[in-house]
Design a protein around this motif. Structure first.
Motif, mmCIF file in Angstrom:
data_model
loop_
_atom_site.group_PDB
_atom_site.id
_atom_site.type_symbol
_atom_site.label_atom_id
_atom_site.label_comp_id
_atom_site.label_asym_id
_atom_site.label_seq_id
_atom_site.Cartn_x
_atom_site.Cartn_y
_atom_site.Cartn_z
ATOM 1 N N GLY A 18 0.785 -1.226 0.000
ATOM 2 C CA GLY A 18 0.000 0.000 0.000
ATOM 3 C C GLY A 18 0.814 1.271 0.000
ATOM 4 N N GLY A 19 1.949 1.268 -0.673
ATOM 5 C CA GLY A 19 2.777 2.456 -0.743
ATOM 6 C C GLY A 19 3.684 2.675 0.451
ATOM 7 N N LEU A 20 3.698 1.714 1.367
ATOM 8 C CA LEU A 20 4.563 1.797 2.548
ATOM 9 C C LEU A 20 5.536 0.629 2.586
ATOM 10 N N VAL A 21 6.681 0.867 3.191
ATOM 11 C CA VAL A 21 7.687 -0.175 3.413
ATOM 12 C C VAL A 21 7.872 -0.320 4.918
ATOM 13 N N TYR A 22 7.766 -1.548 5.386
ATOM 14 C CA TYR A 22 7.998 -1.901 6.788
ATOM 15 C C TYR A 22 9.300 -2.694 6.792
ATOM 16 N N ALA A 23 10.311 -2.219 7.505
ATOM 17 C CA ALA A 23 11.628 -2.850 7.428
ATOM 18 C C ALA A 23 12.275 -2.969 8.796
ATOM 19 N N TYR A 103 24.012 -8.963 19.976
ATOM 20 C CA TYR A 103 23.384 -7.816 19.319
ATOM 21 C C TYR A 103 23.140 -6.698 20.321
ATOM 22 N N LEU A 104 23.493 -5.478 19.915
ATOM 23 C CA LEU A 104 23.348 -4.317 20.775
ATOM 24 C C LEU A 104 22.258 -3.371 20.293
ATOM 25 N N ILE A 105 21.836 -3.516 19.019
ATOM 26 C CA ILE A 105 20.858 -2.616 18.416
ATOM 27 C C ILE A 105 20.051 -3.336 17.339
ATOM 28 N N GLU A 106 18.784 -2.968 17.255
ATOM 29 C CA GLU A 106 17.900 -3.406 16.169
ATOM 30 C C GLU A 106 17.016 -2.213 15.835
ATOM 31 N N VAL A 107 16.798 -1.961 14.549
ATOM 32 C CA VAL A 107 16.027 -0.803 14.113
ATOM 33 C C VAL A 107 14.864 -1.270 13.247
ATOM 34 N N VAL A 108 13.663 -0.813 13.590
ATOM 35 C CA VAL A 108 12.438 -1.124 12.857
ATOM 36 C C VAL A 108 11.881 0.196 12.337
ATOM 37 N N VAL A 109 11.550 0.232 11.028
ATOM 38 C CA VAL A 109 11.076 1.488 10.435
ATOM 39 C C VAL A 109 9.859 1.280 9.544
ATOM 40 N N VAL A 110 9.162 2.387 9.316
ATOM 41 C CA VAL A 110 8.116 2.481 8.301
ATOM 42 C C VAL A 110 8.504 3.645 7.411
ATOM 43 N N ALA A 111 8.424 3.428 6.101
ATOM 44 C CA ALA A 111 8.776 4.469 5.134
ATOM 45 C C ALA A 111 7.802 4.434 3.963
ATOM 46 N N THR A 112 7.739 5.518 3.235
ATOM 47 C CA THR A 112 6.947 5.513 2.012
ATOM 48 C C THR A 112 7.786 4.957 0.872
ATOM 49 N N VAL A 113 7.127 4.425 -0.134
ATOM 50 C CA VAL A 113 7.811 4.003 -1.351
ATOM 51 C C VAL A 113 8.180 5.269 -2.112
ATOM 52 N N LEU A 114 9.373 5.296 -2.661
ATOM 53 C CA LEU A 114 9.807 6.475 -3.438
ATOM 54 C C LEU A 114 9.407 6.333 -4.895
#
Length: 114
Positions: A18-23, A103-114
């Motif tokens: 739906g135009g979003l990226v979950y990573a 592991y010391l860090i984990e990053v979860v993001v939501v972004a729009t598709v470019l």
């Protein structure tokens, strides 16, 4: 919907829908120290986002999981250099959690598709 599977049963590094990226990203090399792991994790996140049709300039939301929340200033220094100017800044939260061994860090993001 498009999924981007990774090694490990039952998970993906990203999903585009739906135009979003979950990573999600972690340091694939499990470097010593939070500064190195943060750099490697953000480099990996760059790759995952591009593969899914996005990039850090399209971030909407980020959650940073740290194994030691008191080390947040060290992560912030690397994050600030990586994220760039204010127009790139997503809504962001940092949380102290138990992560897998090494592991010391984990990053979860939501972004729009470019």
């Amino acid at each position: 919907m498009k999924r981007f599977p990774v090694e490990g049963k039952g998970r993906c590094s990203a999903v585009e829908s739906g135009g979003l990226v979950y990573a999600v990203a972690t340091d694939p090399h499990c470097a010593d120290g939070l500064t190195g792991q943060t750099r490697n994790t953000l480099d990996e996140l760059d790759k995952v986002l591009v593969k899914a049709g996005s990039g850090k300039t399209a971030l909407i939301q980020a959650t940073v999981y740290l194994s030691d929340i008191s080390a947040k200033p060290a992560m912030d220094a690397v994050w600030s250099e990586w994220i760039g100017p204010e127009e790139n800044w997503p809504q962001r939260a940092c949380v102290g959690v138990d992560l897998d061994a090494g592991y010391l860090i984990e990053v979860v993001v939501v972004a729009t598709v470019l």
